[in-house]
Enzyme design. Structure first.
Site, mmCIF file in Angstrom:
data_model
loop_
_atom_site.group_PDB
_atom_site.id
_atom_site.type_symbol
_atom_site.label_atom_id
_atom_site.label_comp_id
_atom_site.label_asym_id
_atom_site.label_seq_id
_atom_site.Cartn_x
_atom_site.Cartn_y
_atom_site.Cartn_z
ATOM 1 N N THR A 110 27.067 -46.595 22.800
ATOM 2 C CA THR A 110 27.918 -47.767 23.030
ATOM 3 C C THR A 110 27.684 -48.292 24.450
ATOM 4 O O THR A 110 27.852 -47.564 25.420
ATOM 5 C CB THR A 110 29.401 -47.417 22.816
ATOM 6 O OG1 THR A 110 29.565 -47.025 21.459
ATOM 7 C CG2 THR A 110 30.300 -48.606 23.100
ATOM 8 N N ASP A 156 29.089 -55.463 13.565
ATOM 9 C CA ASP A 156 30.453 -55.086 13.190
ATOM 10 C C ASP A 156 31.413 -56.115 13.762
ATOM 11 O O ASP A 156 31.033 -56.974 14.557
ATOM 12 C CB ASP A 156 30.807 -53.653 13.645
ATOM 13 C CG ASP A 156 31.016 -53.509 15.153
ATOM 14 O OD1 ASP A 156 31.186 -54.525 15.883
ATOM 15 O OD2 ASP A 156 31.034 -52.368 15.626
ATOM 16 N N GLY A 157 32.667 -56.058 13.306
ATOM 17 C CA GLY A 157 33.681 -56.973 13.832
ATOM 18 C C GLY A 157 34.136 -57.964 12.782
ATOM 19 O O GLY A 157 33.401 -58.893 12.435
ATOM 20 N N GLN A 181 28.291 -41.270 17.803
ATOM 21 C CA GLN A 181 28.408 -42.337 18.807
ATOM 22 C C GLN A 181 28.636 -41.711 20.170
ATOM 23 O O GLN A 181 29.519 -40.869 20.342
ATOM 24 C CB GLN A 181 29.576 -43.268 18.454
ATOM 25 C CG GLN A 181 29.867 -44.333 19.490
ATOM 26 C CD GLN A 181 30.881 -43.885 20.540
ATOM 27 O OE1 GLN A 181 31.605 -42.919 20.314
ATOM 28 N NE2 GLN A 181 30.915 -44.564 21.666
ATOM 29 N N SER A 185 32.937 -40.870 16.530
ATOM 30 C CA SER A 185 33.108 -41.316 17.920
ATOM 31 C C SER A 185 33.151 -40.116 18.873
ATOM 32 O O SER A 185 33.677 -39.057 18.522
ATOM 33 C CB SER A 185 34.431 -42.085 18.020
ATOM 34 O OG SER A 185 34.809 -42.262 19.368
ATOM 35 N N ILE A 209 34.909 -57.460 9.507
ATOM 36 C CA ILE A 209 34.592 -57.226 8.082
ATOM 37 C C ILE A 209 35.839 -56.687 7.380
ATOM 38 O O ILE A 209 36.294 -55.575 7.657
ATOM 39 C CB ILE A 209 33.448 -56.199 7.922
ATOM 40 C CG1 ILE A 209 32.182 -56.652 8.640
ATOM 41 C CG2 ILE A 209 33.229 -55.881 6.430
ATOM 42 C CD1 ILE A 209 31.227 -57.486 7.853
ATOM 43 N N HIS A 224 33.007 -54.979 20.136
ATOM 44 C CA HIS A 224 33.926 -53.833 20.127
ATOM 45 C C HIS A 224 35.238 -54.200 19.411
ATOM 46 O O HIS A 224 36.330 -53.860 19.854
ATOM 47 C CB HIS A 224 34.201 -53.371 21.566
ATOM 48 C CG HIS A 224 34.423 -51.897 21.710
ATOM 49 N ND1 HIS A 224 33.496 -51.038 22.248
ATOM 50 C CD2 HIS A 224 35.482 -51.113 21.376
ATOM 51 C CE1 HIS A 224 33.971 -49.802 22.249
ATOM 52 N NE2 HIS A 224 35.180 -49.820 21.721
ATOM 53 N N TYR A 227 29.516 -42.108 24.192
ATOM 54 C CA TYR A 227 29.934 -42.805 25.412
ATOM 55 C C TYR A 227 29.250 -42.085 26.558
ATOM 56 O O TYR A 227 29.351 -40.855 26.660
ATOM 57 C CB TYR A 227 31.445 -42.717 25.615
ATOM 58 C CG TYR A 227 32.217 -43.752 24.834
ATOM 59 C CD1 TYR A 227 31.903 -45.099 24.949
ATOM 60 C CD2 TYR A 227 33.258 -43.381 24.008
ATOM 61 C CE1 TYR A 227 32.617 -46.056 24.236
ATOM 62 C CE2 TYR A 227 33.973 -44.333 23.293
ATOM 63 C CZ TYR A 227 33.641 -45.665 23.415
ATOM 64 O OH TYR A 227 34.332 -46.609 22.719
ATOM 65 N N THR A 285 35.244 -44.939 15.520
ATOM 66 C CA THR A 285 36.557 -45.421 15.971
ATOM 67 C C THR A 285 37.256 -44.269 16.687
ATOM 68 O O THR A 285 37.257 -43.137 16.185
ATOM 69 C CB THR A 285 37.410 -45.887 14.766
ATOM 70 O OG1 THR A 285 37.434 -44.848 13.777
ATOM 71 C CG2 THR A 285 36.849 -47.146 14.128
ATOM 72 N N GLY A 286 37.814 -44.562 17.853
ATOM 73 C CA GLY A 286 38.490 -43.519 18.628
ATOM 74 C C GLY A 286 39.780 -43.070 17.950
ATOM 75 O O GLY A 286 40.397 -43.822 17.182
ATOM 76 N N LYS A 344 24.784 -50.187 20.615
ATOM 77 C CA LYS A 344 25.921 -50.951 20.078
ATOM 78 C C LYS A 344 26.610 -51.740 21.187
ATOM 79 O O LYS A 344 26.803 -51.212 22.296
ATOM 80 C CB LYS A 344 26.922 -49.949 19.465
ATOM 81 C CG LYS A 344 28.257 -50.516 19.035
ATOM 82 C CD LYS A 344 29.066 -49.457 18.288
ATOM 83 C CE LYS A 344 30.421 -49.973 17.857
ATOM 84 N NZ LYS A 344 31.399 -50.053 18.944
HETATM 85 C C1 GLV Z 1 37.443 -46.987 22.009
HETATM 86 O O1 GLV Z 1 36.372 -47.002 21.503
HETATM 87 C C2 GLV Z 1 38.380 -48.029 21.880
HETATM 88 O O2 GLV Z 1 37.987 -49.172 21.606
HETATM 89 O O3 GLV Z 1 39.579 -47.753 22.050
#
Ligand code: GLV
Length: 401
Positions: free
Chosen positions: A159, A310-311, A131, A110, A313, A279, A133, A82-83, A255
């Site tokens: 990601t 994910d998403g 993770q 992240s 939970i 996401h 980017y 998570t950012g 992901k």
């Molecule tokens: C970054 O991963 C965001 O979703 O803000």
């Protein structure tokens, strides 16, 4: 003043986090893109799935322990990347990594974290996952992968769904910045968050720890944020996976997979696992919920590759439902951020305890003792998405062409 609130479930931690975390960072975590329809569906589709109660079976000696990507886990749950986690609470990534390691579950750091890879490596007693980017500056990415290797990260989570960013209205309205820009509205809000401010005064970690000092021309805040906005690579394609995989040399998780054909491409590109993810409803508003996309992806690639999701939970029941539909593991994002924002490291531990207790009780009341025995038979027929709906859909569109 300590809160006298009794914490029974993740929603309670969420309420406390909302009180303690500055609005712009609470909202950053607790939002989806555009109308937030996908964000809401992630949770509401879980709620629709029913469970079958079984009785008079031996429920003694239960076990939730299993493996994710070959690693032992005390339950099939990892902390999602998570950012800006270190903006929910000072040193947030270090605290969350420590809580996860002590609990026996993976932590995923992240790229857009506040604490750096090296900071987290210093406090985590268990190898964590990193993770990635993929950005335009490939030298930087290459150095970042080297840093993750040096920190002995045990998996790279690439990601795939953020080549451009989905617009989140709340972030625009709040003028989200790291650290917060000194505006009147922000100052007024921070004045009510003394606990958060005290933590931030004690730490030096107030900007993107994996980027600051590692990229030329990005050593002050304004150039750093400009650099970040310009750096996400919109041209990323499956062809890029090869050099990243070769450079990394370890386990690779991809992901952001929502369609069976993308899952097949990911496997062909060499993924050791895929994460079914939209996401957290933060990218394509209108995409289906992750849990409804899961069965078709399991049916497409699940026999050869681990499928995670994910998403949405927010409870141990959700974990059980995802496992019943074929996930070998799930990730919690917001659920642990709420714990972190509410109570720091102790709050992340509490999040994991709540989810573990709910998962364990649900397993028992469904008449099972071992997480490995969970399958679609614990679910009430007609309340969950069926695998194969994508292929049905494909044949019906073909016949009307
Ligand atoms: C970054 O991963 C965001 O979703 O803000």
């Amino acid at each position: 003043m300590e809160s006298r609130m009794t914490i029974t479930c993740i929603k309670d931690l969420q309420r406390l986090a909302r009180r303690r975390v500055p609005k712009m960072f609470y909202d950053y975590a607790d939002s989806g893109s555009w109308t937030e329809s996908t964000y809401r569906a992630n949770e509401s589709d879980f709620a629709r799935i029913g469970l079958r109660q079984r009785v008079m079976v031996d429920m003694d000696n239960r076990s939730l322990a299993t493996r994710m990507l070959g690693e032992e886990v005390s339950m099939p749950v990892a902390l999602a990347p998570t950012g800006l986690t270190g903006m929910q609470h000072a040193d947030g990534e270090m605290l969350a990594a420590r809580a996860a390691a002590n609990f026996g579950v993976p932590f995923t750091l992240s790229t857009m974290s506040i604490c750096s890879i090296e900071d987290v490596a210093e406090v985590s007693s268990r190898p964590f996952w990193f993770q990635l980017y993929v950005m335009r500056d490939k030298d930087y990415i290459s150095r970042l992968i080297d840093r993750a290797k040096a920190a002995q990260c045990s998996a790279l989570v690439l990601t795939a769904d953020l080549q451009i960013i989905g617009q989140r209205h709340k972030d625009l309205i709040n003028g989200l910045s790291v650290p917060p820009r000194p505006t009147v509205a922000t100052a007024l809000n921070l004045a009510t968050k003394w606990r958060w401010c005290a933590g931030m005064m004690r730490t030096q970690r107030r900007t993107f720890g994996n980027i600051a000092g590692h990229v030329k021309d990005a050593d002050n805040l304004s150039s750093l944020s400009k650099w970040t906005a310009s750096q996400f690579d919109p041209s990323l394609s499956w062809d890029d996976i090869k050099w990243i995989k070769d450079k990394w040399g370890g386990k690779l998780i991809i992901k952001g997979i929502m369609e069976p054909e993308d899952a097949e491409m990911a496997v062909r590109a060499g993924a050791d696992a895929v994460i079914v993810s939209n996401h957290g409803g933060r990218q394509l508003d209108g995409a289906p919920s992750s849990i409804s996309a899961l069965p078709d992806i399991v049916s497409a690639v699940g026999s050869s590759t681990e499928v995670h999701m994910d998403g949405g939970i927010r409870s141990g029941q959700d974990v059980l439902k995802a496992v019943a539909l074929g996930a070998k593991g799930v990730y919690i994002g917001r659920a642990f951020l709420y714990g972190l924002g509410a109570k720091g490291e102790q709050g992340v531990t509490q999040t994991l305890e709540i989810i573990q207790r709910e998962l364990d009780t649900t397993l028992a009341l469904c008449g099972l003792r071992d997480i490995h025995d969970v399958n679609h038979r614990v679910l009430r027929e007609g309340t969950y998405p069926l695998a194969g709906s994508a292929s049905l859909w494909a044949s019906s569109t073909r016949s009307t062409e």
